[in-house]
Enzyme design. Structure first.
Site, PDB file in Angstrom:
ATOM      1  N   HIS A 164       1.046  36.977  34.949  1.00 55.60           N
ATOM      2  CA  HIS A 164       2.141  37.695  34.877  1.00 55.60           C
ATOM      3  C   HIS A 164       2.561  37.954  33.555  1.00 55.60           C
ATOM      4  O   HIS A 164       2.923  37.167  32.698  1.00 55.60           O
ATOM      5  CB  HIS A 164       3.057  36.812  35.512  1.00 55.60           C
ATOM      6  CG  HIS A 164       4.763  37.559  35.612  1.00 55.60           C
ATOM      7  ND1 HIS A 164       5.477  37.392  36.625  1.00 55.60           N
ATOM      8  CD2 HIS A 164       5.273  38.303  34.715  1.00 55.60           C
ATOM      9  CE1 HIS A 164       6.544  37.884  36.222  1.00 55.60           C
ATOM     10  NE2 HIS A 164       6.542  38.433  35.239  1.00 55.60           N
ATOM     11  N   HIS A 196      11.371  39.886  41.880  1.00 53.56           N
ATOM     12  CA  HIS A 196      12.186  39.049  40.995  1.00 53.56           C
ATOM     13  C   HIS A 196      13.558  39.138  41.643  1.00 53.56           C
ATOM     14  O   HIS A 196      14.149  39.730  41.672  1.00 53.56           O
ATOM     15  CB  HIS A 196      12.208  40.087  39.629  1.00 53.56           C
ATOM     16  CG  HIS A 196      13.283  39.795  38.596  1.00 53.56           C
ATOM     17  ND1 HIS A 196      12.627  39.111  37.515  1.00 53.56           N
ATOM     18  CD2 HIS A 196      14.288  39.603  38.560  1.00 53.56           C
ATOM     19  CE1 HIS A 196      13.903  39.069  36.786  1.00 53.56           C
ATOM     20  NE2 HIS A 196      14.901  39.323  37.355  1.00 53.56           N
ATOM     21  N   ASP A 224       4.849  34.941  32.321  1.00 49.67           N
ATOM     22  CA  ASP A 224       5.746  35.794  32.159  1.00 49.67           C
ATOM     23  C   ASP A 224       6.060  36.261  30.800  1.00 49.67           C
ATOM     24  O   ASP A 224       6.932  36.066  30.021  1.00 49.67           O
ATOM     25  CB  ASP A 224       7.130  35.316  32.740  1.00 49.67           C
ATOM     26  CG  ASP A 224       8.365  36.365  32.954  1.00 49.67           C
ATOM     27  OD1 ASP A 224       7.934  37.618  32.634  1.00 49.67           O
ATOM     28  OD2 ASP A 224       9.422  36.046  33.104  1.00 49.67           O
ATOM     29  N   PHE A 269      16.077  38.859  26.311  1.00 51.26           N
ATOM     30  CA  PHE A 269      15.680  37.969  27.255  1.00 51.26           C
ATOM     31  C   PHE A 269      13.960  37.823  27.114  1.00 51.26           C
ATOM     32  O   PHE A 269      13.356  38.933  27.053  1.00 51.26           O
ATOM     33  CB  PHE A 269      16.024  38.246  28.695  1.00 51.26           C
ATOM     34  CG  PHE A 269      17.475  37.977  28.951  1.00 51.26           C
ATOM     35  CD1 PHE A 269      17.890  36.679  29.045  1.00 51.26           C
ATOM     36  CD2 PHE A 269      18.377  39.134  29.064  1.00 51.26           C
ATOM     37  CE1 PHE A 269      19.188  36.609  29.385  1.00 51.26           C
ATOM     38  CE2 PHE A 269      19.555  38.749  29.075  1.00 51.26           C
ATOM     39  CZ  PHE A 269      20.001  37.531  29.469  1.00 51.26           C
ATOM     40  N   GLY A 270      13.487  36.555  27.089  1.00 52.44           N
ATOM     41  CA  GLY A 270      12.013  36.629  27.084  1.00 52.44           C
ATOM     42  C   GLY A 270      11.561  35.753  26.247  1.00 52.44           C
ATOM     43  O   GLY A 270      11.799  35.774  24.721  1.00 52.44           O
TER      44      GLY A 270
END
Length: 360
Positions: free
Chosen positions: A1, A120, A247, A265-266
Protein backbone atom coordinates in the site's frame (compact mmCIF):
# COMPACT_ATOMS: atom_id res chain seq x y z
CA UNK A 1 0.00 0.00 0.00
CA UNK A 2 1.98 2.98 -1.33
CA UNK A 3 1.53 6.43 -2.79
CA UNK A 4 4.06 7.08 -5.58
CA UNK A 5 2.35 10.33 -6.71
CA UNK A 6 2.86 9.64 -10.42
CA UNK A 7 1.20 10.96 -12.55
CA UNK A 8 1.07 14.61 -11.61
CA UNK A 9 2.89 15.05 -8.30
CA UNK A 10 6.44 14.00 -9.02
CA UNK A 11 7.85 16.62 -6.67
CA UNK A 12 6.63 14.42 -3.81
CA UNK A 13 7.66 11.03 -5.25
CA UNK A 14 7.69 9.29 -8.57
CA UNK A 15 7.76 5.66 -9.60
CA UNK A 16 11.56 5.62 -9.91
CA UNK A 17 12.26 7.03 -6.44
CA UNK A 18 9.37 5.21 -4.77
CA UNK A 19 10.26 1.81 -6.16
CA UNK A 20 13.92 2.43 -5.27
CA UNK A 21 12.86 3.09 -1.68
CA UNK A 22 10.72 -0.05 -1.78
CA UNK A 23 13.63 -2.21 -2.91
CA UNK A 24 15.85 -0.61 -0.26
CA UNK A 25 13.21 -1.53 2.32
CA UNK A 26 13.09 -5.14 1.12
CA UNK A 27 9.94 -5.07 -1.03
CA UNK A 28 9.86 -6.79 -4.42
CA UNK A 29 6.28 -5.68 -5.16
CA UNK A 30 4.09 -2.77 -4.12
CA UNK A 31 0.51 -1.67 -4.80
CA UNK A 32 0.12 1.98 -5.82
CA UNK A 33 -2.94 3.95 -4.80
CA UNK A 34 -4.95 5.83 -7.47
CA UNK A 35 -5.19 9.27 -5.79
CA UNK A 36 -2.82 10.86 -8.26
CA UNK A 37 -3.41 13.85 -10.55
CA UNK A 38 -5.07 12.81 -12.79
CA UNK A 39 -6.71 10.00 -10.85
CA UNK A 40 -6.06 6.44 -12.03
CA UNK A 41 -9.70 5.85 -12.97
CA UNK A 42 -9.40 4.59 -16.56
CA UNK A 43 -7.30 2.22 -18.63
CA UNK A 44 -5.10 5.01 -20.05
CA UNK A 45 -3.90 5.91 -16.55
CA UNK A 46 -3.33 2.25 -15.68
CA UNK A 47 -1.22 1.78 -18.80
CA UNK A 48 0.77 4.93 -17.99
CA UNK A 49 1.72 3.67 -14.52
CA UNK A 50 2.57 0.23 -15.92
CA UNK A 51 4.74 1.76 -18.65
CA UNK A 52 6.64 3.99 -16.22
CA UNK A 53 7.15 1.08 -13.85
CA UNK A 54 8.50 -1.06 -16.69
CA UNK A 55 10.88 1.73 -17.70
CA UNK A 56 12.22 2.93 -14.34
CA UNK A 57 10.86 0.65 -11.62
CA UNK A 58 13.12 -1.18 -9.18
CA UNK A 59 10.35 -3.51 -8.02
CA UNK A 60 7.07 -4.79 -9.39
CA UNK A 61 4.37 -2.12 -9.31
CA UNK A 62 0.78 -3.32 -9.03
CA UNK A 63 -1.75 -0.66 -10.04
CA UNK A 64 -4.88 -0.21 -7.92
CA UNK A 65 -7.66 1.43 -9.91
CA UNK A 66 -10.12 3.92 -8.47
CA UNK A 67 -13.64 2.79 -7.63
CA UNK A 68 -15.22 6.08 -8.70
CA UNK A 69 -14.49 8.81 -11.20
CA UNK A 70 -12.12 11.42 -9.72
CA UNK A 71 -12.54 9.70 -6.32
CA UNK A 72 -15.77 11.64 -5.86
CA UNK A 73 -17.85 8.60 -4.89
CA UNK A 74 -20.58 9.52 -7.36
CA UNK A 75 -20.02 7.71 -10.69
CA UNK A 76 -18.40 4.33 -11.28
CA UNK A 77 -14.91 4.42 -12.75
CA UNK A 78 -14.02 2.35 -15.80
CA UNK A 79 -13.45 -0.66 -13.55
CA UNK A 80 -13.96 -3.34 -16.18
CA UNK A 81 -11.61 -1.67 -18.64
CA UNK A 82 -8.98 -1.10 -15.94
CA UNK A 83 -9.21 -4.73 -14.86
CA UNK A 84 -8.73 -5.85 -18.47
CA UNK A 85 -5.62 -3.67 -18.64
CA UNK A 86 -4.05 -5.11 -15.51
CA UNK A 87 -5.49 -3.37 -12.43
CA UNK A 88 -6.24 -6.33 -10.13
CA UNK A 89 -7.74 -4.40 -7.17
CA UNK A 90 -9.78 -1.24 -6.64
CA UNK A 91 -9.96 1.51 -4.02
CA UNK A 92 -10.80 5.17 -3.52
CA UNK A 93 -8.03 5.34 -0.92
CA UNK A 94 -7.82 8.77 0.64
CA UNK A 95 -11.59 9.02 0.36
CA UNK A 96 -14.21 6.84 1.95
CA UNK A 97 -17.17 6.31 -0.41
CA UNK A 98 -19.83 8.17 1.54
CA UNK A 99 -23.00 6.90 -0.14
CA UNK A 100 -23.92 3.32 0.83
CA UNK A 101 -25.80 2.77 -2.43
CA UNK A 102 -22.77 3.82 -4.41
CA UNK A 103 -20.52 1.49 -2.43
CA UNK A 104 -22.96 -1.33 -3.13
CA UNK A 105 -22.76 -0.59 -6.87
CA UNK A 106 -18.96 -0.65 -6.69
CA UNK A 107 -19.00 -4.01 -4.94
CA UNK A 108 -21.67 -5.50 -7.21
CA UNK A 109 -19.68 -4.46 -10.27
CA UNK A 110 -16.33 -5.59 -8.87
CA UNK A 111 -17.82 -8.95 -7.99
CA UNK A 112 -17.91 -9.83 -11.70
CA UNK A 113 -14.11 -10.12 -11.65
CA UNK A 114 -11.52 -11.90 -9.54
CA UNK A 115 -10.85 -8.72 -7.61
CA UNK A 116 -10.97 -7.06 -4.21
CA UNK A 117 -12.49 -3.74 -3.17
CA UNK A 118 -10.18 -2.03 -0.70
CA UNK A 119 -11.89 0.50 1.58
CA UNK A 120 -10.57 3.64 3.24
CA UNK A 121 -13.20 3.68 5.98
CA UNK A 122 -13.96 7.27 6.91
CA UNK A 123 -17.32 8.93 7.54
CA UNK A 124 -16.66 12.51 6.47
CA UNK A 125 -19.65 13.89 8.37
CA UNK A 126 -18.07 12.71 11.63
CA UNK A 127 -14.42 13.29 10.78
CA UNK A 128 -15.00 16.74 9.22
CA UNK A 129 -11.94 18.90 9.95
CA UNK A 130 -10.47 16.48 12.50
CA UNK A 131 -6.73 16.80 13.06
CA UNK A 132 -5.86 14.31 15.82
CA UNK A 133 -7.58 11.48 17.68
CA UNK A 134 -10.63 12.77 19.53
CA UNK A 135 -10.28 12.49 23.29
CA UNK A 136 -7.26 13.17 25.45
CA UNK A 137 -5.05 14.16 22.50
CA UNK A 138 -7.46 16.66 20.94
CA UNK A 139 -8.21 18.19 24.36
CA UNK A 140 -4.56 18.41 25.36
CA UNK A 141 -3.45 19.89 22.05
CA UNK A 142 -6.45 22.15 21.53
CA UNK A 143 -7.24 20.76 18.08
CA UNK A 144 -10.35 19.45 16.34
CA UNK A 145 -10.86 15.79 17.19
CA UNK A 146 -11.14 12.85 14.79
CA UNK A 147 -13.36 10.27 16.53
CA UNK A 148 -12.70 6.56 16.24
CA UNK A 149 -16.38 6.17 15.34
CA UNK A 150 -15.66 8.01 12.08
CA UNK A 151 -13.69 4.92 11.04
CA UNK A 152 -15.77 2.25 12.76
CA UNK A 153 -19.12 3.23 11.24
CA UNK A 154 -17.84 2.70 7.71
CA UNK A 155 -16.12 -0.54 8.68
CA UNK A 156 -19.49 -1.83 9.94
CA UNK A 157 -21.31 -0.56 6.84
CA UNK A 158 -18.82 -2.03 4.38
CA UNK A 159 -18.86 -5.39 6.14
CA UNK A 160 -22.66 -5.36 5.82
CA UNK A 161 -22.32 -4.60 2.10
CA UNK A 162 -19.79 -7.43 1.78
CA UNK A 163 -22.41 -9.73 3.28
CA UNK A 164 -25.03 -8.38 0.84
CA UNK A 165 -22.94 -8.57 -2.33
CA UNK A 166 -20.45 -11.34 -1.60
CA UNK A 167 -17.66 -9.11 -2.91
CA UNK A 168 -14.26 -9.55 -1.19
CA UNK A 169 -13.53 -6.55 1.05
CA UNK A 170 -10.13 -5.39 2.27
CA UNK A 171 -10.17 -2.73 5.00
CA UNK A 172 -7.20 -0.42 4.74
CA UNK A 173 -5.10 0.90 7.64
CA UNK A 174 -7.36 -0.18 10.51
CA UNK A 175 -6.58 1.56 13.80
CA UNK A 176 -9.13 0.90 16.54
CA UNK A 177 -10.01 -1.90 18.92
CA UNK A 178 -13.72 -1.73 18.13
CA UNK A 179 -12.98 -1.79 14.41
CA UNK A 180 -11.01 -4.97 14.95
CA UNK A 181 -13.89 -6.50 16.88
CA UNK A 182 -16.07 -5.91 13.80
CA UNK A 183 -13.53 -7.59 11.54
CA UNK A 184 -13.17 -10.56 13.90
CA UNK A 185 -16.95 -11.03 13.89
CA UNK A 186 -17.02 -10.88 10.07
CA UNK A 187 -14.28 -13.51 9.85
CA UNK A 188 -16.16 -15.72 12.33
CA UNK A 189 -19.12 -15.40 9.95
CA UNK A 190 -16.80 -16.55 7.13
CA UNK A 191 -17.29 -13.38 5.13
CA UNK A 192 -14.51 -12.59 2.60
CA UNK A 193 -13.11 -9.75 4.73
CA UNK A 194 -9.41 -8.95 5.22
CA UNK A 195 -7.63 -5.96 6.72
CA UNK A 196 -4.26 -4.30 7.12
CA UNK A 197 -2.40 -2.27 9.72
CA UNK A 198 0.35 0.26 9.12
CA UNK A 199 3.67 0.11 10.96
CA UNK A 200 3.08 3.53 12.50
CA UNK A 201 -0.33 2.62 13.89
CA UNK A 202 1.19 -0.36 15.68
CA UNK A 203 4.18 1.56 17.01
CA UNK A 204 3.16 5.17 17.76
CA UNK A 205 0.31 6.47 19.92
CA UNK A 206 -1.42 9.84 20.19
CA UNK A 207 0.87 10.54 23.16
CA UNK A 208 3.79 10.94 20.74
CA UNK A 209 2.31 14.26 19.57
CA UNK A 210 3.57 16.94 21.93
CA UNK A 211 3.13 20.69 22.22
CA UNK A 212 5.83 20.99 19.56
CA UNK A 213 3.14 19.84 17.07
CA UNK A 214 5.48 17.64 15.02
CA UNK A 215 3.73 17.43 11.64
CA UNK A 216 5.66 14.26 10.77
CA UNK A 217 3.13 12.61 13.08
CA UNK A 218 0.11 13.98 11.21
CA UNK A 219 -1.46 11.05 9.44
CA UNK A 220 -4.83 9.70 8.33
CA UNK A 221 -6.31 7.86 10.18
CA UNK A 222 -4.72 9.64 13.15
CA UNK A 223 -2.50 8.01 15.73
CA UNK A 224 -4.80 6.38 18.28
CA UNK A 225 -4.66 5.45 21.98
CA UNK A 226 -2.26 3.06 23.69
CA UNK A 227 -5.19 0.65 24.10
CA UNK A 228 -5.79 0.70 20.34
CA UNK A 229 -2.10 0.12 19.61
CA UNK A 230 -2.07 -2.88 21.93
CA UNK A 231 -5.22 -4.18 20.20
CA UNK A 232 -3.70 -3.98 16.71
CA UNK A 233 -0.52 -5.72 17.87
CA UNK A 234 -2.57 -8.51 19.40
CA UNK A 235 -4.75 -8.77 16.28
CA UNK A 236 -1.73 -8.95 13.97
CA UNK A 237 -0.27 -11.75 16.08
CA UNK A 238 -3.48 -13.79 16.17
CA UNK A 239 -4.33 -13.34 12.48
CA UNK A 240 -7.32 -11.01 12.78
CA UNK A 241 -5.20 -8.49 10.89
CA UNK A 242 -4.02 -10.16 7.70
CA UNK A 243 -1.22 -7.94 6.44
CA UNK A 244 1.04 -4.98 7.13
CA UNK A 245 0.58 -2.15 4.62
CA UNK A 246 2.95 0.80 4.81
CA UNK A 247 0.62 3.53 3.46
CA UNK A 248 3.89 5.15 2.33
CA UNK A 249 2.84 8.79 1.79
CA UNK A 250 5.73 11.08 0.84
CA UNK A 251 5.43 14.87 0.95
CA UNK A 252 7.89 17.69 0.17
CA UNK A 253 9.30 19.77 3.02
CA UNK A 254 7.01 22.72 2.37
CA UNK A 255 3.93 20.55 2.95
CA UNK A 256 5.18 19.45 6.37
CA UNK A 257 7.38 22.29 7.67
CA UNK A 258 4.41 24.47 8.57
CA UNK A 259 1.71 24.85 11.22
CA UNK A 260 -0.15 21.63 12.02
CA UNK A 261 -3.52 22.56 10.46
CA UNK A 262 -1.86 23.48 7.16
CA UNK A 263 0.33 20.38 7.05
CA UNK A 264 -0.38 17.43 4.79
CA UNK A 265 -1.50 14.08 6.20
CA UNK A 266 0.90 11.18 5.72
CA UNK A 267 4.38 9.81 6.38
CA UNK A 268 6.95 7.67 4.60
CA UNK A 269 7.19 4.03 5.60
CA UNK A 270 8.82 1.72 3.07
CA UNK A 271 12.34 1.88 4.48
CA UNK A 272 11.36 1.49 8.14
CA UNK A 273 8.46 -0.99 8.00
CA UNK A 274 10.52 -4.11 8.60
CA UNK A 275 12.43 -2.49 11.48
CA UNK A 276 9.18 -1.52 13.19
CA UNK A 277 7.89 -5.10 12.85
CA UNK A 278 11.10 -6.47 14.35
CA UNK A 279 10.95 -4.02 17.26
CA UNK A 280 7.27 -4.46 18.11
CA UNK A 281 6.55 -8.08 17.20
CA UNK A 282 9.66 -10.23 16.70
CA UNK A 283 11.82 -8.87 19.54
CA UNK A 284 8.85 -9.14 21.90
CA UNK A 285 8.19 -12.78 20.97
CA UNK A 286 4.73 -12.08 19.56
CA UNK A 287 5.60 -13.18 16.02
CA UNK A 288 8.11 -15.48 14.36
CA UNK A 289 9.95 -14.80 11.13
CA UNK A 290 7.50 -17.14 9.41
CA UNK A 291 4.72 -14.87 10.67
CA UNK A 292 6.55 -11.86 9.23
CA UNK A 293 6.76 -13.62 5.87
CA UNK A 294 3.04 -14.40 6.05
CA UNK A 295 1.93 -10.84 6.86
CA UNK A 296 4.41 -8.99 4.61
CA UNK A 297 4.72 -11.43 1.69
CA UNK A 298 2.46 -14.40 1.06
CA UNK A 299 -0.87 -12.99 2.31
CA UNK A 300 -0.45 -9.57 0.65
CA UNK A 301 0.40 -11.38 -2.59
CA UNK A 302 -2.77 -13.46 -2.32
CA UNK A 303 -5.00 -10.45 -1.61
CA UNK A 304 -3.30 -8.43 -4.36
CA UNK A 305 -3.71 -11.29 -6.84
CA UNK A 306 0.06 -11.89 -7.10
CA UNK A 307 0.11 -15.50 -5.98
CA UNK A 308 2.33 -16.39 -8.97
CA UNK A 309 5.19 -14.28 -7.64
CA UNK A 310 7.00 -16.85 -5.55
CA UNK A 311 6.27 -16.38 -1.86
CA UNK A 312 8.00 -19.60 -0.89
CA UNK A 313 11.68 -20.49 -1.08
CA UNK A 314 11.48 -23.51 -3.36
CA UNK A 315 13.11 -24.78 -6.52
CA UNK A 316 11.57 -23.32 -9.66
CA UNK A 317 9.80 -20.43 -7.92
CA UNK A 318 10.53 -16.84 -8.93
CA UNK A 319 13.53 -15.63 -6.90
CA UNK A 320 11.89 -12.76 -5.04
CA UNK A 321 14.07 -12.76 -1.94
CA UNK A 322 14.98 -10.29 0.77
CA UNK A 323 18.14 -10.86 2.80
CA UNK A 324 18.02 -9.32 6.28
CA UNK A 325 20.47 -8.82 9.13
CA UNK A 326 18.12 -8.64 12.14
CA UNK A 327 20.92 -7.89 14.62
CA UNK A 328 22.01 -4.55 13.17
CA UNK A 329 20.70 -1.47 14.93
CA UNK A 330 20.59 1.80 13.00
CA UNK A 331 19.57 5.35 13.68
CA UNK A 332 16.98 6.57 11.19
CA UNK A 333 18.31 9.48 9.13
CA UNK A 334 15.51 11.15 7.17
CA UNK A 335 17.92 12.68 4.64
CA UNK A 336 19.53 9.31 3.96
CA UNK A 337 16.30 7.63 2.83
CA UNK A 338 16.03 6.56 -0.80
CA UNK A 339 12.53 8.04 -1.09
CA UNK A 340 12.34 11.59 -2.43
CA UNK A 341 10.77 12.85 0.80
CA UNK A 342 11.98 13.16 4.38
CA UNK A 343 8.68 13.04 6.29
CA UNK A 344 9.47 10.07 8.50
CA UNK A 345 8.19 10.00 12.10
CA UNK A 346 11.17 7.86 13.14
CA UNK A 347 13.97 10.37 12.46
CA UNK A 348 16.61 10.06 15.18
CA UNK A 349 15.20 6.79 16.54
CA UNK A 350 17.36 3.68 16.81
CA UNK A 351 15.61 0.70 15.21
CA UNK A 352 16.69 -2.90 14.62
CA UNK A 353 17.28 -4.70 11.36
CA UNK A 354 18.86 -3.89 8.02
CA UNK A 355 17.96 -5.11 4.54
CA UNK A 356 21.23 -6.32 3.02
CA UNK A 357 19.96 -7.27 -0.44
CA UNK A 358 16.72 -7.45 -2.39
CA UNK A 359 16.42 -9.81 -5.37
CA UNK A 360 13.62 -9.41 -7.90
Amino acid sequence: HVHFRDPGQGQKEDIASGSRAAAHGGFTAVCTMPNTSPVVDDAVAVEYVKARAAAVGKCRVVVAGACSKDLKGEVLSDMGDMYAHGAPVFTDDGHGIQDAGMMRRVMDYANQFDTVVMAHCQDDSLVADGQVNEGVASTRLGMVGWPAEGEELEIARDIALCRLTGCPLHIQHITTKRGLDLVAAAKAERLPVTCEVTPHHMFLTEDAITAEYQTALKVTPPLRTAEDVEAVRRALADGTIDVVGTDHAPHPVEDKDCEWQAGAFGMTGLETALSVLIETMVATGRMTWRDIARTMSSTPARIGRLSDQGCELEVGAPANITVIDPEVRRTVDASAQWTSSTNTPYAGMELPGQVMATFL
